[in-house]
Design an enzyme around this catalytic site. Sequence first.
Site, PDB file in Angstrom:
ATOM      1  N   ASP A  18       0.837  -1.205   0.000  1.00 32.08           N
ATOM      2  CA  ASP A  18       0.000   0.000   0.000  1.00 32.08           C
ATOM      3  C   ASP A  18       0.873   1.257   0.000  1.00 32.08           C
ATOM      4  O   ASP A  18       1.830   1.354   0.773  1.00 32.08           O
ATOM      5  CB  ASP A  18      -0.903   0.030   1.235  1.00 32.08           C
ATOM      6  CG  ASP A  18      -2.007  -1.015   1.161  1.00 32.08           C
ATOM      7  OD1 ASP A  18      -2.132  -1.670   0.111  1.00 32.08           O
ATOM      8  OD2 ASP A  18      -2.734  -1.171   2.156  1.00 32.08           O
ATOM      9  N   ARG A 131     -11.466   6.718   2.598  1.00 29.44           N
ATOM     10  CA  ARG A 131     -10.256   6.323   1.886  1.00 29.44           C
ATOM     11  C   ARG A 131     -10.646   5.719   0.538  1.00 29.44           C
ATOM     12  O   ARG A 131     -11.623   5.001   0.398  1.00 29.44           O
ATOM     13  CB  ARG A 131      -9.411   5.361   2.728  1.00 29.44           C
ATOM     14  CG  ARG A 131     -10.124   4.064   3.095  1.00 29.44           C
ATOM     15  CD  ARG A 131      -9.871   3.008   2.082  1.00 29.44           C
ATOM     16  NE  ARG A 131     -10.710   1.825   2.283  1.00 29.44           N
ATOM     17  CZ  ARG A 131     -11.844   1.634   1.630  1.00 29.44           C
ATOM     18  NH1 ARG A 131     -12.326   2.549   0.827  1.00 29.44           N
ATOM     19  NH2 ARG A 131     -12.511   0.505   1.791  1.00 29.44           N
ATOM     20  N   ASP A 297     -10.813  -5.966   6.930  1.00 28.07           N
ATOM     21  CA  ASP A 297      -9.815  -7.048   6.871  1.00 28.07           C
ATOM     22  C   ASP A 297      -9.454  -7.511   8.279  1.00 28.07           C
ATOM     23  O   ASP A 297      -9.294  -8.710   8.536  1.00 28.07           O
ATOM     24  CB  ASP A 297      -8.527  -6.573   6.179  1.00 28.07           C
ATOM     25  CG  ASP A 297      -8.771  -6.162   4.739  1.00 28.07           C
ATOM     26  OD1 ASP A 297      -9.771  -6.620   4.148  1.00 28.07           O
ATOM     27  OD2 ASP A 297      -7.957  -5.385   4.204  1.00 28.07           O
TER      28      ASP A 297
HETATM   29  P1  AP5 Z   1     -10.113  -1.530   2.905  1.00 26.68           P
HETATM   30  O1  AP5 Z   1     -11.278  -1.763   2.033  1.00 26.68           O
HETATM   31  O2  AP5 Z   1      -9.813  -0.175   3.395  1.00 26.68           O
HETATM   32  O3  AP5 Z   1     -10.153  -2.351   4.132  1.00 26.68           O
HETATM   33  P2  AP5 Z   1     -11.256  -3.008   4.727  1.00 26.68           P
HETATM   34  O4  AP5 Z   1     -10.592  -3.864   5.706  1.00 26.68           O
HETATM   35  O5  AP5 Z   1     -12.235  -3.622   3.836  1.00 26.68           O
HETATM   36  O6  AP5 Z   1     -11.868  -1.679   5.488  1.00 26.68           O
HETATM   37  P3  AP5 Z   1     -13.151  -0.861   5.244  1.00 26.68           P
HETATM   38  O7  AP5 Z   1     -12.876   0.458   5.840  1.00 26.68           O
HETATM   39  O8  AP5 Z   1     -13.664  -0.988   3.881  1.00 26.68           O
HETATM   40  O9  AP5 Z   1     -14.012  -1.649   6.241  1.00 26.68           O
HETATM   41  P4  AP5 Z   1     -15.329  -2.434   5.926  1.00 26.68           P
HETATM   42  O10 AP5 Z   1     -16.333  -1.496   5.375  1.00 26.68           O
HETATM   43  O11 AP5 Z   1     -15.064  -3.673   5.203  1.00 26.68           O
HETATM   44  O12 AP5 Z   1     -15.680  -2.795   7.392  1.00 26.68           O
HETATM   45  P5  AP5 Z   1     -16.637  -2.009   8.351  1.00 26.68           P
HETATM   46  O13 AP5 Z   1     -16.502  -0.539   8.248  1.00 26.68           O
HETATM   47  O14 AP5 Z   1     -17.980  -2.600   8.192  1.00 26.68           O
HETATM   48  O15 AP5 Z   1      -8.908  -2.188   2.176  1.00 26.68           O
HETATM   49  C1  AP5 Z   1      -7.670  -2.296   2.727  1.00 26.68           C
HETATM   50  C2  AP5 Z   1      -6.781  -3.207   1.896  1.00 26.68           C
HETATM   51  O16 AP5 Z   1      -7.397  -3.656   0.712  1.00 26.68           O
HETATM   52  C3  AP5 Z   1      -5.522  -2.503   1.470  1.00 26.68           C
HETATM   53  O17 AP5 Z   1      -4.475  -2.956   2.288  1.00 26.68           O
HETATM   54  C4  AP5 Z   1      -5.358  -2.903   0.005  1.00 26.68           C
HETATM   55  O18 AP5 Z   1      -4.059  -3.372  -0.279  1.00 26.68           O
HETATM   56  C5  AP5 Z   1      -6.380  -3.982  -0.171  1.00 26.68           C
HETATM   57  N1  AP5 Z   1      -6.885  -4.064  -1.537  1.00 26.68           N
HETATM   58  C6  AP5 Z   1      -7.469  -3.102  -2.291  1.00 26.68           C
HETATM   59  N2  AP5 Z   1      -7.735  -3.554  -3.539  1.00 26.68           N
HETATM   60  C7  AP5 Z   1      -7.314  -4.850  -3.570  1.00 26.68           C
HETATM   61  C8  AP5 Z   1      -7.301  -5.862  -4.570  1.00 26.68           C
HETATM   62  N3  AP5 Z   1      -7.793  -5.655  -5.792  1.00 26.68           N
HETATM   63  N4  AP5 Z   1      -6.805  -7.085  -4.233  1.00 26.68           N
HETATM   64  C9  AP5 Z   1      -6.320  -7.321  -2.993  1.00 26.68           C
HETATM   65  N5  AP5 Z   1      -6.289  -6.408  -2.009  1.00 26.68           N
HETATM   66  C10 AP5 Z   1      -6.778  -5.183  -2.299  1.00 26.68           C
HETATM   67  O19 AP5 Z   1     -16.017  -2.360   9.753  1.00 26.68           O
HETATM   68  C11 AP5 Z   1     -15.679  -3.643  10.187  1.00 26.68           C
HETATM   69  C12 AP5 Z   1     -15.750  -3.655  11.694  1.00 26.68           C
HETATM   70  O20 AP5 Z   1     -14.933  -2.610  12.213  1.00 26.68           O
HETATM   71  C13 AP5 Z   1     -17.103  -3.373  12.290  1.00 26.68           C
HETATM   72  O21 AP5 Z   1     -17.917  -4.492  12.338  1.00 26.68           O
HETATM   73  C14 AP5 Z   1     -16.729  -2.880  13.664  1.00 26.68           C
HETATM   74  O22 AP5 Z   1     -16.442  -3.930  14.513  1.00 26.68           O
HETATM   75  C15 AP5 Z   1     -15.494  -2.086  13.403  1.00 26.68           C
HETATM   76  N6  AP5 Z   1     -15.783  -0.659  13.227  1.00 26.68           N
HETATM   77  C16 AP5 Z   1     -15.870   0.033  12.066  1.00 26.68           C
HETATM   78  N7  AP5 Z   1     -16.135   1.341  12.275  1.00 26.68           N
HETATM   79  C17 AP5 Z   1     -16.219   1.479  13.611  1.00 26.68           C
HETATM   80  C18 AP5 Z   1     -16.454   2.590  14.483  1.00 26.68           C
HETATM   81  N8  AP5 Z   1     -16.683   3.821  14.036  1.00 26.68           N
HETATM   82  N9  AP5 Z   1     -16.451   2.361  15.832  1.00 26.68           N
HETATM   83  C19 AP5 Z   1     -16.218   1.126  16.301  1.00 26.68           C
HETATM   84  N10 AP5 Z   1     -15.990   0.062  15.548  1.00 26.68           N
HETATM   85  C20 AP5 Z   1     -15.986   0.219  14.217  1.00 26.68           C
HETATM   86 NA    NA Z   2     -14.006  -4.208   3.046  1.00 30.93          NA
END
Ligand code: AP5
Ligand code: NA
Length: 342
Positions: A18, A131, A297
């Site tokens: 990244d 992001r 993740d």
């Molecule tokens: P990215 O999509 O940023 O990561 P992610 O882990 O999916 O994070 P998101 O912010 O999208 O979270 P989410 O919406 O899935 O989860 P949620 O918000 O529901 O991607 C990161 C990685 O992807 C990078 O390293 C990159 O390299 C890789 N990538 C991109 N393209 C790729 C490709 N083509 N192939 C391979 N890799 C690729 O939250 C989940 C949990 O978090 C919740 O259930 C809760 O427990 C907690 N949480 C969230 N928000 C809060 C809050 N405000 N307060 C408390 N707990 C919270």
């Molecule tokens: Na995600």
Amino acid sequence: MSPLPENTLIGMCNPLLDIQTTVEKSFLDKWGLKENDAILCDDKHNDMFTELTRDFSVEYIPGGAAQNSLRVAQWILNNPNRTVFFGAVGKDQYGELLASKAKEAGVNVQYQVNETVKTGTCAALINGTHRSLCAHLAAANTFTQDHLQKEENQKIIEQAKYFYVTGFFITVCPPAILQLASHSAEFNKTFTLNLSAPFISQFFFDKLSEIIPLVDVLFGNEDEAAAFAKANGWETTCVKEVALKAAALPKKSSKPRLVVFTQGPEPVIVVEGDKVTEFPVTRLEKEEIVDTNGAGDAFVGGFLSQFIQGKGIEASVTCGSYAAQEIIKKHGCTVPSVCKYH
Ligand code: AP5
Ligand code: NA
């Protein structure tokens, strides 16, 4: 090869480095990117990477969705080599950096190394609390099924009990996914899949649909659930309803399918067969949130760290939320050095 630890988890996805930085909305507009999205880059983004590394102060952080999850799972398990990772990198500095960071975290990385194509990167462009991700897969895109046919990897697959593949990998090598998923179904193991991003359901739905009957556990967030519903022709965006319908889709083995949908600070929705459970999330204070990059993740990493030990759904969700929150308090998908989870 020495025997693998019990209940080993294999992950397969794109190993990416990244390139993270903070940008203005105007930068996203210039390159046709949305504030909160994950896409694959095309040729028009080549100059964007040049501009980023030339004009911005960037951080290089190990990424790639499933590799992030495995690193987090290892951090919780605090016992090396419980997880094995397959994916393709180039023969270069970035590939070496990814391997060393993954090994440091305890992940047994088994990369396919491409001698001629560079290691993949992902621009992680932070704007406020959003992001935008733009992945340049490069070597990651050259993964071939041969890698799984190698004798040493065959042995790993035979011994493993759990598999985690991201929807992102559907753009790369569906036959390799089907191989692991079919093996898992045949030997009554557990195959888990992440929907990964809306574009997978939008543009790769045919391939995704071939895999779904072999999926025991399906992960996603609310946007991915909505895109999956739309691709299926379901006229609902209600996360619970989508989870119920996804769980009820045809399945090869008789084990009921588990669907786990996160929705940021809103409750995690889990459907097992036809039973829905909501798990509330403890909200983080605004000042505790650094960036949510990697939250999803990390959730999966925490969830699977418990699930592969045979702990129940509630323990798995609790750990998933814990791991996600630790990652939200730091930049990128990085964990504190010591894990305080018990
Ligand atoms: P990215 O999509 O940023 O990561 P992610 O882990 O999916 O994070 P998101 O912010 O999208 O979270 P989410 O919406 O899935 O989860 P949620 O918000 O529901 O991607 C990161 C990685 O992807 C990078 O390293 C990159 O390299 C890789 N990538 C991109 N393209 C790729 C490709 N083509 N192939 C391979 N890799 C690729 O939250 C989940 C949990 O978090 C919740 O259930 C809760 O427990 C907690 N949480 C969230 N928000 C809060 C809050 N405000 N307060 C408390 N707990 C919270
Ligand atoms: Na995600």
